[in-house]
Design an enzyme around this catalytic site. Sequence first.
Site, PDB file in Angstrom:
ATOM      1  N   LYS A 151     -33.057  26.958  -1.490  1.00  0.00           N
ATOM      2  CA  LYS A 151     -33.430  26.179  -2.666  1.00  0.00           C
ATOM      3  C   LYS A 151     -34.838  25.614  -2.520  1.00  0.00           C
ATOM      4  O   LYS A 151     -35.673  25.735  -3.429  1.00  0.00           O
ATOM      5  CB  LYS A 151     -32.436  25.040  -2.890  1.00  0.00           C
TER       6      LYS A 151
ATOM      7  N   ASP B  15     -30.250  23.781  -7.748  1.00  0.00           N
ATOM      8  CA  ASP B  15     -29.771  22.508  -7.225  1.00  0.00           C
ATOM      9  C   ASP B  15     -28.487  22.140  -7.961  1.00  0.00           C
ATOM     10  O   ASP B  15     -27.937  22.940  -8.713  1.00  0.00           O
ATOM     11  CB  ASP B  15     -30.840  21.426  -7.367  1.00  0.00           C
TER      12      ASP B  15
END
Length: 212
Positions: free
Chosen positions: A120, A138
């Site tokens: 991420k 996220d």
Amino acid sequence: MQRESIAPFFAALQAANPTPGTELEYTSVFELLTAVLLSAQATDVGVNKATRRLFAVANTPQAMLDLGLAGLESHIRTIGLYKSKARHLLHSCRILVEHHGGVVPRTCEALQTLPGVGRKTANVVLNVAFGEPTMAVDRHIFRVSNRTGLAPGKNPLAVEMQLLQRVPQTCAVDAHHWLILLGRYVCQARKPRCQQCLVAAYCDFRANTPAQ
């Protein structure tokens, strides 16, 4: 969400916010990497408050190393998990200095060799700093993608792969920001604000919600 709804879904988000961007404050790729690394389980507001102080004294990998662990901790102690984040950040700085000439690498694979940098975080850096059409999933994007039916998946990687297939190429660079902001301020976890949502007409969740 039907495929024919995806283009107008993003068109509505684009019309409301033509030039979206991260809410983290930074002036260089290294500052962005640092801010994103520190942002795990923390708010952007809290991170910005700490990094304003930190970057004033150390905004390069070598300068961060020169601060030392105690010095770095003193600048970020208001951020959750600051002790482990400080260790990860200093280790990452050492790798950047010793193996990359102090420059943040531009591939997902190289970024993920840095301690505390997962997929991420790497995708955020590639998207925000380098304009790559990545999808950094996220908790906000994971929720929005599943709730709306845009890109359902059982885990972040599955959602990321779905988004890469379903998001129009013309929206690919900015989609990450639009979805985060939608999840952060409108499509919230406990009480989504469907009545205030610009894309409710295209959303599977809204379609199944009785009128209020």
